[in-house]
Structure formats: structure tokens, C-alpha cells
Write a protein that holds these residues in place. Sequence first.
Motif: not given
Length: 590
Positions: A44-48, A264-265, A289-292, A294-299
Amino acid sequence: MEDKKKVKQTEILKKVFRRLGKYRIFLVFSILLASLSVALTLYVPKLIGHAVDYIIGAGAVNFAGVYKVMISIGVCTLVTAFAQWIMNICNNKMTYQIVRDIRNEAFQKIEILPLKYIDTHPHGELVSRVIADVDQFADGLLMGFTQLFTGAATILGTFCFMLSVNVKITFVVVLITPVSFFVANFIAKHTFAMFKLQSETRGEQTGLIDEMIGNQKVVQTFGRKEEVTERFDEINKRLQKYSLRATFFSSITNPATRFVNSLVYTGVGITGAFSVLGGGLSVGQLTSFLSYANQYTKPFNEISGVVTELQNAVACAQRIFELIEEEPEIPDGESAVCLKNIKGKVQAEHVYFSYLPEQKLIEDFNLEVVPGQKIAVVGPTGCGKTTLINLLMRFYDIDSGSIRVEGLDIRQVTRQSLRAGYGMVLQDTWLKTGTIRENIMLGKPDATEEEVIAAAKASHIHSFIRRLPKGYETWITEDGSGLSQGQKQLLCIARVMLLRPPMLILDEATSSIDTRTEMKIQEAFAKLMEGRTTFIVAHRLSTIREADVILVMKDGKIVEQGRHESLLKQNGFYKHLYESQFVKNESAGN
């Protein structure tokens, strides 16, 4: 010490995973659905990013491109939601079936544990292990499966997507990531010990509450309310201390990992901004990339929380597995035979037994009982009367010597056939939740209505039962609420009257019954005892005058034996016991 803890935790996790193997189909589906859910979420972030790049400027928007992207995002969202729903069903099924199995194992183990274990462990503490600890374990396990797989897949997937966008910025993210591992490791080390102490103290508290509720009248009668309250407060304070520490270490997870996420962000934002200015990235790619990032560190944040819950789950699992792996009662040997045609011949030769090795109890005990004899066992408190009953029923195994029934050593016969040969009425009554009929039929489930009524009449409880609103179908609980202690004892006597076993054990069987009813019960017992070997444990010596043999026990040994009259003539310990009861009573009467 740390290595031992790690080994212990690893062993516990291995036991959990062994139980997982039975439901591996759910595990496989859960992993596949987690992977699908993560892949679509990360797409989805790639589509955005593409949508952002379609918005070139004022009056120069590619609406057709944006529309297609919006449809793709909608489809991805719907499929992701469906995949997560199915994944949660799989996780729930797997978790609660494992929990069901563990509870079954724990309860089955309690059923086969030696009486020694039950006697030496608070009942409330055992209840806490089977109920509270298993619930805590289930919560940790469920959170682990729901978030651990998803988190790990998110980290791996995000890393791949970031590499596809920009390698240089991806390495900025990876360089800061180890800080999250350090934080998670620090928290994990401290939380396990605290959660273990919390779980143990909770079990201790449950044990005390269970004990006090069951004996509230005794506590109030002897004015022990303040002492019990102080003891509860002390345990409660310890539980508060351990819970606060466990909660503190677990609660610093979120802010600590969020701080790492912000680092990270920030790193991605600064590096990405310079890349956009240099023409290495488009604005849409930076947005992705900013969305990724955020999602990378969230887990990592979620996994840290999962680690905390898993530490609690492992601490609870350790207590559950300790119970499940406790040594069971020594099983009947392969060559064990079933006792049949029991006449009531019992022999004990050179029997030695003690509950604790350093405290001697029964030493060189010898006894020979011929079928049909009435054997009375008397003596001061702690002389071994009830212990003798425990040994005859093989609730405890003797240390040395032998006890034989019908010439067979009781260790060479099945426990079930041995115990089926005895009918036992104790001073402490036991009822189960169910109807009065079910309680009477406990030892003979296939008894007819006529047999049940005949047994109730013989035990002089029939008239009382008929006065109840539903008669024999009246529902009672295990504590016999609504029944007096005497009525509960009469119900227990009715069980034996129904069963009519070849041997009887009467341990203060009429202690809670009024004198008038006791005389009638004694008449019924006299009929029941005809031709049956009967062991009578009694403190009231008036109830055992007609016994064929009276065994006088002192310090685990038979010091005198014979009939009532002959023992009085011996002018020994029995006469002293007898006079201490009756002379005092006569003096009190005068």
C-alpha cells in the motif's frame, strides 16, 4: 546462574512447541496468512507513493492514474482485513486447544498424584496453577502468535521493499535497528524474574484465600481474624511489590522502543530529504520510504511488548509444567492381580512407616485378622490410628515389611480392586455437587431405586430426604449447604450401606450424629458387620466394647491387644485410657 535460566526458558519453550505440533495445520495457515497480510500492507505505501507522483502540480494531476491506485489500495485493504480475520481464528483455535490440553493434563495428573503431594501442597496454590497460571499462559501465547509472526514478517518485508526503493537510506535504518534489540534484551532479562515471583506469590495468596474461606467459622471462633488479615496483607504487599516491578520493566518497553523508532524516522527523513534535493528520489518515493521506516520500526515496539508477555507466559508455563511433570503415584505393576472373593483376611508383618524419615511413626507393626472379625483401634492422638487406615487402603506405601489381604501382598494387587474391597466412613464427610441420589450411588452407579431407598432407610436418612422439596432429586453442593454435619455423615453411611463391601473401615463414623440416631445406626452397622472384617477407629471407648479384638496403639506400636474385659483386667494403658474418659465423666456428673 543466567545460563541456567536461559536453559530453563529454552526447555519450557520446547515443551510448548511440542504441544504446538499437534495443531501445526493452524500454525502453517497462520504464518501464510500473516505473510499475505504483511505483503499487502507493505504494498500500500508503494501505491501511495505512485499516487503522490501522479499529482505533478496545480492543474496537472493524472486523475486516471490516481483512480487506479485508489482501487488497488481498496482491494489490498479488503484482502488484508479478511486474511487477518482468518489468521486470528487460526491463532485462537490453536491457543485455546493447547490450553485445553494443558488443563486436561494438569487435572489428570492431580488425579494420579500420590496423596503425599496433595497433603503437602496448599490446595489453593494447585487451583491457582490450573486456573490463573494457565489463563496468563494463554494470554501470552495468543499475543505471541498474533503479533510475533506478523511483526517478524513485517520487518523482513519492509526491509525488502525499502531495498527496492533506495539501498543507501535502507542501510541508515538498519544501522539504528540494533538499539531496539538491546532495549528488548534488557527488558526481557528483568521481566522474567519479576513475573515468576508475581506468579508464585499469586498462587500463595490464592492458597490462603481458599484456606480461609473454607475455614471461616474456625478463624472467627478462635479470634484469628487480625492475624490472618496481617498475613494476607504481608502476601499482598509482596505481590504488589513484584507486580509493580514487573509492570515497570514491561511498561518501559513502549516509550523506549518509540524513542528508537523516532531516531530511525528522523534519520530517514534527513537522508531522504537530501536525496530528493539531489534528484536521487522522487517526493512520492520519499513518502513511501517514510511510511516504510515507520512500519519497519513499529514491529520492534510490538515484539518488545510480546517479549514481555511471553516472559510472563513462560513463568506461568514453568509452574504448570512443574505440576504436570510431578512424579505420579507408583503405578500398579504389570504382574499386579485383581483381588477376588475377598473374605476379609488381613495380615501385617514387621511394618515400618514414617511420613518424614527423621520422624519415626509406625515401627515393627504386626497384625493378624481373620475374616469376620471386628478390630477396634484405639490410642492417643498421633499414635498412628489414621495412618494405619492409610496403609491398609494403600494411600501410602509402607517403608518395609508387608501387608497382605487374602495372602497377597497389597503391593502385588491393583489399587482399584484393593480399595473396592473396603467400605469407608470417615469423620470428615465428602459430598459431590449433584443430587442426593447421585451422592448415595457414588460407589454403585448401577444401583436400583429400591436398593438406594433401602440403604437410606438403613442409615436413618430416608425420612429426612422425603421431607426435602425434591426428595432424592434435591441438588446439593460439595459443601452440603442446607445439611447439618450429622445429615452429611448419614449420607456417607448410606453409601456404604448400599455398597455392602466385604471389609469395612469406620473412622469415627458416628462422631457428628446425635445419641438417639447413633444407637439406631449402631444397630444397622451391627447387621452390616456380620461376617465382614471391620476396622473401627474410635476415641469414644464406649463404642468399641463389643469388638472381637481391641488394638491399643501408642507411638506407632501395638502395646496391648485383646477384648474389652481382658484389657481392663491387665490394668495397663487401655485401662488408663478407659478410666480417663469414664471416671472423669462420672466425677463431672456428681
